[in-house]
Design a protein around this motif. Structure first.
Motif, PDB file in Angstrom:
ATOM      1  N   HIS A 286       0.265  23.285  54.592  1.00  0.00           N
ATOM      2  CA  HIS A 286      -0.008  24.445  55.675  1.00  0.00           C
ATOM      3  C   HIS A 286       0.307  23.641  56.740  1.00  0.00           C
ATOM      4  O   HIS A 286      -1.152  24.048  57.315  1.00  0.00           O
ATOM      5  CB  HIS A 286       0.479  25.736  55.421  1.00  0.00           C
ATOM      6  CG  HIS A 286       1.079  26.561  56.952  1.00  0.00           C
ATOM      7  ND1 HIS A 286       2.349  26.548  56.489  1.00  0.00           N
ATOM      8  CD2 HIS A 286       1.004  26.711  58.746  1.00  0.00           C
ATOM      9  CE1 HIS A 286       2.745  27.064  58.092  1.00  0.00           C
ATOM     10  NE2 HIS A 286       1.884  27.249  58.644  1.00  0.00           N
TER      11      HIS A 286
ATOM     12  N   SER B  15       3.897  26.813  53.788  1.00  0.00           N
ATOM     13  CA  SER B  15       4.456  26.170  52.908  1.00  0.00           C
ATOM     14  C   SER B  15       4.382  25.594  51.430  1.00  0.00           C
ATOM     15  O   SER B  15       4.706  25.744  50.784  1.00  0.00           O
ATOM     16  CB  SER B  15       4.116  24.866  54.161  1.00  0.00           C
ATOM     17  OG  SER B  15       4.885  24.819  55.296  1.00  0.00           O
TER      18      SER B  15
ATOM     19  N   TYR C 162       8.753  34.761  62.252  1.00  0.00           N
ATOM     20  CA  TYR C 162       8.937  33.753  61.166  1.00  0.00           C
ATOM     21  C   TYR C 162      10.130  34.679  60.856  1.00  0.00           C
ATOM     22  O   TYR C 162      11.778  33.559  60.541  1.00  0.00           O
ATOM     23  CB  TYR C 162       8.817  32.751  60.021  1.00  0.00           C
ATOM     24  CG  TYR C 162       7.843  32.235  60.936  1.00  0.00           C
ATOM     25  CD1 TYR C 162       7.921  31.014  60.813  1.00  0.00           C
ATOM     26  CD2 TYR C 162       6.510  33.073  60.130  1.00  0.00           C
ATOM     27  CE1 TYR C 162       6.779  30.519  61.516  1.00  0.00           C
ATOM     28  CE2 TYR C 162       5.443  32.332  61.061  1.00  0.00           C
ATOM     29  CZ  TYR C 162       5.968  31.073  60.856  1.00  0.00           C
ATOM     30  OH  TYR C 162       4.531  29.992  61.692  1.00  0.00           O
TER      31      TYR C 162
ATOM     32  N   ARG D  43       9.486  23.993  59.169  1.00  0.00           N
ATOM     33  CA  ARG D  43       9.370  25.510  59.414  1.00  0.00           C
ATOM     34  C   ARG D  43       9.628  26.019  60.919  1.00  0.00           C
ATOM     35  O   ARG D  43       9.816  27.756  61.314  1.00  0.00           O
ATOM     36  CB  ARG D  43       8.366  25.505  58.803  1.00  0.00           C
ATOM     37  CG  ARG D  43       7.716  27.486  58.947  1.00  0.00           C
ATOM     38  CD  ARG D  43       6.394  27.238  57.350  1.00  0.00           C
ATOM     39  NE  ARG D  43       6.110  28.610  57.243  1.00  0.00           N
ATOM     40  CZ  ARG D  43       5.273  29.167  57.828  1.00  0.00           C
ATOM     41  NH1 ARG D  43       4.395  28.655  59.289  1.00  0.00           N
ATOM     42  NH2 ARG D  43       5.277  30.778  58.024  1.00  0.00           N
TER      43      ARG D  43
END
Length: 302
Positions: free
Chosen positions: A5, A103, A237, A290
């Motif tokens: 990640h 991720s 997010y 992201r």
């Protein structure tokens, strides 16, 4: 670990924590350890860092850190106060939360988090728990599915979607991502299929992992364990998470208006350090897609 990640807004998070070298800090979403390793760089031998994560893969990453200041706790951050107390900690100087899915979790087909791969309908962050996406889709009542897609995914045709799932599973069990997408593909708006599927998957994932309830419990506990002037740094997010974080920082509660005492003073445990959420730079977004939806909020214990 960086392959697991890529930490978003790393420098902004560290700056937000305002780290004291001998302080006690908590990274409640350890993941690949990117944020934790940066925190450790700022701690002396007298400082302490606790990393929380319920994921087995995250534990494997934590096992690679050889630093006496670091302690890994394999647990959901909704149990923050309990596990800190077990380690003899009642007050901390700062808490960092990088919410959402790593991720690595998105990129592992067997975990079932992404529409990019076919695989099992799983979506469990804690793989030891019983409830998975498969149970939600095959066993929940239509009315419950309707509510989940409407509230957690903000899906506009949530009722039609719930009905389509119930009809599809009446023919045969929905066991894989491919089978699920086939069952709902015709409901996705043309040209916006990926966004639609992302909303649907978000809703199921939130239900499977009780993400919003866990976040609520964590935020309340964070203010209980933070020292005076201690920092809370939270990165979200999607709008559901960010709204909860914003409300709790600004009002000391998740719904309604801030309460006041007899003298008109606001009753809330935190004061916002950031008037608006911090967002990633254009360069970072170009390097790490992201980061485009990330919103960082920083608060201080009053």
């Amino acid at each position: 670990m960086s392959e697991y990640h890529n930490p978003v807004m790393l420098s902004e998070c560290i700056e937000g924590l305002d780290i004291k070298s001998d302080g006690v800090y908590v990274d409640v979403t350890f993941g690949g350890g990117g944020h934790s390793q940066e925190i450790l760089k700022n701690l002396s031998a007298n400082g302490q860092l606790f990393g929380f994560d319920q994921d087995d893969d995250a534990k494997a990453n934590a096992d690679q850190i050889e630093n006496r200041s670091f302690t890994f706790v394999q647990a959901n951050f909704r149990y923050l106060r309990k596990y800190l107390k077990l380690h003899g900690i009642t007050q901390v100087d700062g808490i960092l939360a990088d919410l959402g899915v790593s991720s690595h979790q998105f990129n592992t087909p067997g975990r079932g988090f992404s529409t990019r791969f076919d695989g099992p309908l799983d979506m469990r962050m804690d793989t030891s728990q019983d409830l998975s996406a498969k149970e939600v889709l095959n066993e929940y009542e239509e009315s419950s599915l309707h509510k989940i897609f409407g509230q957690y995914g903000e899906v506009k045709n949530a009722k039609t979607l719930a009905n389509a799932i119930v009809n599809a599973r009446g023919q045969r069990s929905i066991d894989t991502i491919g089978e699920f997408l086939d069952a709902i593909r015709k409901l996705a708006p043309r040209g916006r299929e990926n966004k639609y599927f992302a909303q649907v998957f978000q809703a199921i994932r939130i239900e499977v992992n009780e993400e919003l309830k866990a976040l609520e419990e964590f935020l309340v506990q964070s203010t209980e364990v933070l020292k005076e002037n201690g920092r809370l740094v939270v990165m979200s997010y999607h709008s559901l998470e960010d709204r909860m974080v914003k409300n709790y920082i600004n009002k000391g509660k998740f719904y309604g208006e801030v309460e006041k005492d007899l003298f008109g003073n606001q009753l809330k445990p935190l004061r916002s350090i950031t008037r608006k959420p911090v967002i990633a730079s254009e360069n970072e977004i170009n390097e790490n897609n992201r980061a485009r939806s990330a919103k960082l909020r920083i608060a201080e214990k009053i």
